[in-house]
Design a protein around this motif. Structure first.
Motif, PDB file in Angstrom:
ATOM      1  N   TYR A 102       0.822  -1.216   0.000  1.00 37.74           N
ATOM      2  CA  TYR A 102       0.000   0.000   0.000  1.00 37.74           C
ATOM      3  C   TYR A 102       0.857   1.268   0.000  1.00 37.74           C
ATOM      4  CZ  TYR A 102      -3.480   3.487   1.137  1.00 37.74           C
ATOM      5  OH  TYR A 102      -4.283   4.594   1.099  1.00 37.74           O
ATOM      6  N   LEU A 103       0.485   2.198  -0.889  1.00 39.49           N
ATOM      7  CA  LEU A 103       1.120   3.512  -0.995  1.00 39.49           C
ATOM      8  C   LEU A 103       0.041   4.574  -0.876  1.00 39.49           C
ATOM      9  CD1 LEU A 103       3.107   2.498  -4.166  1.00 39.49           C
ATOM     10  CD2 LEU A 103       4.183   2.894  -1.937  1.00 39.49           C
ATOM     11  N   ASN A 104       0.242   5.551  -0.011  1.00 37.65           N
ATOM     12  CA  ASN A 104      -0.738   6.631   0.135  1.00 37.65           C
ATOM     13  C   ASN A 104      -0.395   7.750  -0.837  1.00 37.65           C
ATOM     14  OD1 ASN A 104      -3.123   6.983   1.684  1.00 37.65           O
ATOM     15  ND2 ASN A 104      -2.193   8.799   2.600  1.00 37.65           N
ATOM     16  N   TYR A 105      -1.420   8.359  -1.443  1.00 37.69           N
ATOM     17  CA  TYR A 105      -1.124   9.358  -2.462  1.00 37.69           C
ATOM     18  C   TYR A 105      -0.460  10.603  -1.888  1.00 37.69           C
ATOM     19  CZ  TYR A 105      -1.246  12.512  -6.356  1.00 37.69           C
ATOM     20  OH  TYR A 105      -0.850  13.385  -7.333  1.00 37.69           O
ATOM     21  N   SER A 106      -0.991  11.148  -0.816  1.00 37.70           N
ATOM     22  CA  SER A 106      -0.475  12.421  -0.284  1.00 37.70           C
ATOM     23  C   SER A 106       1.007  12.319   0.060  1.00 37.70           C
ATOM     24  CB  SER A 106      -1.273  12.850   0.949  1.00 37.70           C
ATOM     25  OG  SER A 106      -1.193  11.860   1.960  1.00 37.70           O
ATOM     26  N   LYS A 107       1.393  11.207   0.652  1.00 37.51           N
ATOM     27  CA  LYS A 107       2.791  10.858   0.894  1.00 37.51           C
ATOM     28  C   LYS A 107       2.832   9.345   0.958  1.00 37.51           C
ATOM     29  CE  LYS A 107       6.787  11.706   3.864  1.00 37.51           C
ATOM     30  NZ  LYS A 107       7.231  12.103   5.220  1.00 37.51           N
ATOM     31  N   ASN A 108       3.618   8.750   0.106  1.00 35.70           N
ATOM     32  CA  ASN A 108       3.530   7.308  -0.071  1.00 35.70           C
ATOM     33  C   ASN A 108       3.708   6.510   1.214  1.00 35.70           C
ATOM     34  OD1 ASN A 108       4.959   7.127  -3.453  1.00 35.70           O
ATOM     35  ND2 ASN A 108       2.935   7.723  -2.736  1.00 35.70           N
ATOM     36  N   ASN A 109       4.468   7.054   2.178  1.00 36.34           N
ATOM     37  CA  ASN A 109       4.692   6.308   3.421  1.00 36.34           C
ATOM     38  C   ASN A 109       3.963   6.923   4.619  1.00 36.34           C
ATOM     39  OD1 ASN A 109       6.364   8.585   3.542  1.00 36.34           O
ATOM     40  ND2 ASN A 109       7.928   7.546   4.757  1.00 36.34           N
ATOM     41  N   SER A 110       2.799   7.502   4.359  1.00 39.79           N
ATOM     42  CA  SER A 110       2.031   8.163   5.425  1.00 39.79           C
ATOM     43  C   SER A 110       1.681   7.231   6.579  1.00 39.79           C
ATOM     44  CB  SER A 110       0.731   8.749   4.864  1.00 39.79           C
ATOM     45  OG  SER A 110       0.995   9.760   3.917  1.00 39.79           O
ATOM     46  N   TYR A 111       1.554   5.938   6.298  1.00 43.23           N
ATOM     47  CA  TYR A 111       1.136   4.995   7.336  1.00 43.23           C
ATOM     48  C   TYR A 111       2.327   4.339   8.043  1.00 43.23           C
ATOM     49  CZ  TYR A 111      -3.777   5.322   5.962  1.00 43.23           C
ATOM     50  OH  TYR A 111      -5.056   5.779   5.704  1.00 43.23           O
ATOM     51  N   ASN A 112       3.551   4.753   7.676  1.00 48.99           N
ATOM     52  CA  ASN A 112       4.760   4.373   8.422  1.00 48.99           C
ATOM     53  C   ASN A 112       4.948   2.869   8.592  1.00 48.99           C
ATOM     54  OD1 ASN A 112       5.524   7.151   9.023  1.00 48.99           O
ATOM     55  ND2 ASN A 112       3.754   7.157  10.397  1.00 48.99           N
ATOM     56  N   GLY A 113       4.614   2.112   7.561  1.00 49.70           N
ATOM     57  CA  GLY A 113       4.865   0.677   7.602  1.00 49.70           C
ATOM     58  C   GLY A 113       3.792  -0.151   8.284  1.00 49.70           C
ATOM     59  N   LYS A 114       2.677   0.443   8.610  1.00 50.57           N
ATOM     60  CA  LYS A 114       1.588  -0.296   9.259  1.00 50.57           C
ATOM     61  C   LYS A 114       1.134  -1.469   8.387  1.00 50.57           C
ATOM     62  CE  LYS A 114      -3.075   0.337  11.161  1.00 50.57           C
ATOM     63  NZ  LYS A 114      -4.184   1.310  11.398  1.00 50.57           N
ATOM     64  N   ILE A 115       0.846  -2.592   9.039  1.00 48.46           N
ATOM     65  CA  ILE A 115       0.373  -3.785   8.344  1.00 48.46           C
ATOM     66  C   ILE A 115      -1.030  -4.115   8.832  1.00 48.46           C
ATOM     67  CG2 ILE A 115       0.775  -6.246   7.913  1.00 48.46           C
ATOM     68  CD1 ILE A 115       3.752  -5.735   8.489  1.00 48.46           C
ATOM     69  N   VAL A 116      -1.956  -4.290   7.889  1.00 52.11           N
ATOM     70  CA  VAL A 116      -3.300  -4.741   8.237  1.00 52.11           C
ATOM     71  C   VAL A 116      -3.545  -6.048   7.486  1.00 52.11           C
ATOM     72  CG1 VAL A 116      -4.170  -2.412   8.686  1.00 52.11           C
ATOM     73  CG2 VAL A 116      -4.387  -3.375   6.385  1.00 52.11           C
ATOM     74  N   TRP A 117      -4.631  -6.743   7.864  1.00 53.93           N
ATOM     75  CA  TRP A 117      -4.878  -8.075   7.324  1.00 53.93           C
ATOM     76  C   TRP A 117      -6.274  -8.160   6.729  1.00 53.93           C
ATOM     77  CZ3 TRP A 117      -1.086 -11.865   7.354  1.00 53.93           C
ATOM     78  CH2 TRP A 117       0.083 -11.527   8.058  1.00 53.93           C
ATOM     79  N   SER A 118      -6.362  -8.865   5.609  1.00 53.05           N
ATOM     80  CA  SER A 118      -7.637  -9.102   4.938  1.00 53.05           C
ATOM     81  C   SER A 118      -7.628 -10.534   4.430  1.00 53.05           C
ATOM     82  CB  SER A 118      -7.806  -8.112   3.774  1.00 53.05           C
ATOM     83  OG  SER A 118      -8.842  -8.503   2.904  1.00 53.05           O
ATOM     84  N   ASN A 119      -8.581 -11.325   4.886  1.00 55.05           N
ATOM     85  CA  ASN A 119      -8.621 -12.747   4.519  1.00 55.05           C
ATOM     86  C   ASN A 119      -7.289 -13.442   4.793  1.00 55.05           C
ATOM     87  OD1 ASN A 119     -11.367 -12.952   3.512  1.00 55.05           O
ATOM     88  ND2 ASN A 119     -10.687 -11.701   1.777  1.00 55.05           N
TER      89      ASN A 119
END
Length: 539
Positions: free
Chosen positions: A434-451
């Protein structure tokens, strides 16, 4: 009287039903029908010989003439046209590959009007445009009309000369037309509704061959604050469609397209798609070599080069340049590359060369899908039905090319798990970067899970003005020194996104060399990175 009233009632009900159905059918025709056709229209004629002409040796009007001729003869002749340009050197690599590995003969032509003579029998006439200014829309309108008329587009300055070569039928005059003309007059007159060409009028050659071959609307909206034409075009297209080219800006243009279920392919400097698309797209296997050693007290880092969604870069200069994929440092360390699926369909011989030349062994190249799947779009803005179609096609593509992971570029949506469920529910999609548009690393390496599949956000950027090599090395070493080496913690993993336009492979080599001095840092491919996360952090 009762019978007469009953008869009138029946007539009333019949007419009411008739007009209801008539109205309903009108509404239905205005909604987007499901797109059951392939994303990319390919040249169906096997190419046996190419006439090669240098764009550097002819003027701007001749270049447009030849590009439209190039598109016109596609699907008609086994002999076709191929152009070269000093600004896009990799096209010479693809030409030699066609000759060496696919048996395509070629000869060089200096005079563009010699090509008119060679292919005269395919030309029904010409459509006029005039470039009163670099942004005059008449060139786009002429290309749109020419695609429907088996004709070539000609600037008015060439009219006398083209007639002297026996092309005497004027089939249309687009001079002094505005940006809406082609859409208003041609959209429902034979143009395809699954692909459009979004191309600035100041580009004389790129994409115009493909627009002619595919009978695509060629349009452009120069004012970034005016989206009236883009709204008209994108809203009229089939579900989950494609716009090749580029708009006047990035975020707003991709947002408008995404809102209408259209993905954008950065292709406004792409050439020869008519020729390159004529070759079959066959299943491929990556030369990956994922060997997982069991280590517990280490910090894992993966690097992914940006801009794989940029078709024109992958076609024009990435492969051969010593700055990027052609770097002599490639193969010294594990590296991730993203690739646009459009290459697999529109330039399969090129796609094959990337795969064949990938390194494997002690250091590996690994390919993932470029943002955000089949094309550049924002998943959170895509209509639900369109997104389901998009992801289905993406899943099939990933099986064909042996890719497991997709880079996603979106607006503040990492935590929208229901959105990512659309992706992770598919068997061939094993995770997302995942890359955020406003700043690609806005989430600072956070990992979430889906399935039970990871969506991993960028933690660092190798990007001039944001995070340079010294800062990046310090950040990673500081994490190691502070104990972020427990492989069962998300803190032990760093995904670095490398900005292709401000940092190159020389810089990555420098960073990796410094990181190797730290005995607890491991630089791995994106595939290994995700496999480790799933094994060590799986929920």
């Amino acid at each position: 009287m009762k019978n007469n009233k009953y008869f009138k009632l029946k007539i009333f009900v019949f007419l009411s039903l008739f007009f209801f159905l008539l109205f309903s059918s009108t509404v239905i025709t205005k909604t987007k029908a499901p797109n059951n056709t392939p994303y990319y229209i390919k040249n169906t004629m096997a190419v046996k010989k190419l006439y090669v002409i240098s764009q550097d040796k002819i003027n701007t009007y001749e270049r447009t003439m030849i590009a439209t001729l190039q598109g016109l003869i596609s699907n008609k002749s086994s002999s076709q046209i191929y152009t070269l340009s000093s600004t896009e050197p990799d096209y010479e690599i693809w030409l030699k590959d066609l000759n060496n590995n696919y048996g395509v003969a070629y000869e060089f032509i200096d005079d563009p009007f010699e090509l008119i003579n060679i292919f005269k029998k395919y030309i029904s006439g010409y459509v006029l445009y005039n470039k009163k200014s670099p942004m005059d829309p008449s060139i786009n309108n002429a290309c749109s009309l020419a695609s429907l008329k088996e004709s070539i587009a000609i600037d008015e300055s060439l009219e006398t000369k083209i007639k002297s070569y026996g092309i005497k039928t004027l089939v249309g005059d687009c001079r002094n037309t505005n940006k809406f003309w082609a859409y208003d007059n041609l959209w429902n007159s034979g143009l395809n509704h699954s692909t459009v060409i979004q191309l600035s009028p100041d580009k004389d050659t790129s994409l115009r061959d493909y627009g002619i071959m595919t009978k695509s609307l060629v349009f452009y909206e120069e004012d970034i604050h005016d989206k009236s034409l883009r709204d008209k075009v994108f809203s009229s297209m089939e579900k989950d469609s494609i716009a090749l080219g580029w708009g006047p800006d990035e975020h707003e243009n991709v947002t408008i397209a995404s809102n209408h279920g259209v993905s954008v392919i950065a292709a406004d400097w792409s050439y020869n798609l008519t020729v390159l698309s004529s070759f079959p797209s066959t299943p491929l296997t990556q030369k990956s070599n994922t060997e997982l050693s069991i280590e517990k007290d280490v910090h894992y880092v993966t690097f992914i080069m940006s801009d794989g969604d940029n078709q024109q870069w992958n076609l024009g200069s990435n492969y051969g340049s010593n700055k990027w994929y052609g770097s002599p440092y490639r193969g010294n360390f594990n590296m991730g590359w993203s690739m646009s699926p459009s290459l697999y369909y529109l330039a399969p011989t090129v796609f094959n060369m990337y795969y064949k030349s990938a390194n494997t062994g002690k250091a590996n190249d690994y390919f993932i899908v470029a943002p955000s799947g089949n094309g550049y779009m924002y998943p959170s803005k895509f209509p639900k039905d369109d997104l389901l179609l998009n992801v289905d096609k993406l899943n099939n593509y990933m099986k064909n090319v042996d890719e497991k992971y997709v880079a996603i570029l979106d607006d503040d949506s990492l935590d929208n798990l229901s959105l990512w469920d659309n992706y992770t529910s598919k068997s061939n999609i094993q995770g997302l970067f995942y890359l955020n548009y406003s700043k690609n690393n806005s989430y600072n390496g956070k990992i979430v899970w889906s399935n039970n599949k990871p969506i991993v956000s960028s933690r660092d950027l190798l990007w001039s003005g944001l995070e340079d090599e010294g800062t990046l090395v310090k950040n990673i070493n500081d994490r190691v020194n502070s104990g972020e080496t427990n492989i069962n913690s998300p803190n032990a993993y760093t995904f670095v996104y490398v900005h292709a336009w401000s940092k190159d492979m020389t810089v990555v080599e420098n960073v990796v060399s410094k990181l190797k001095e730290n005995p607890k840092v491991r630089v791995v491919t994106p595939d290994t990175f995700m496999t480790l996360i799933k094994r060590n952090l799986s929920k």
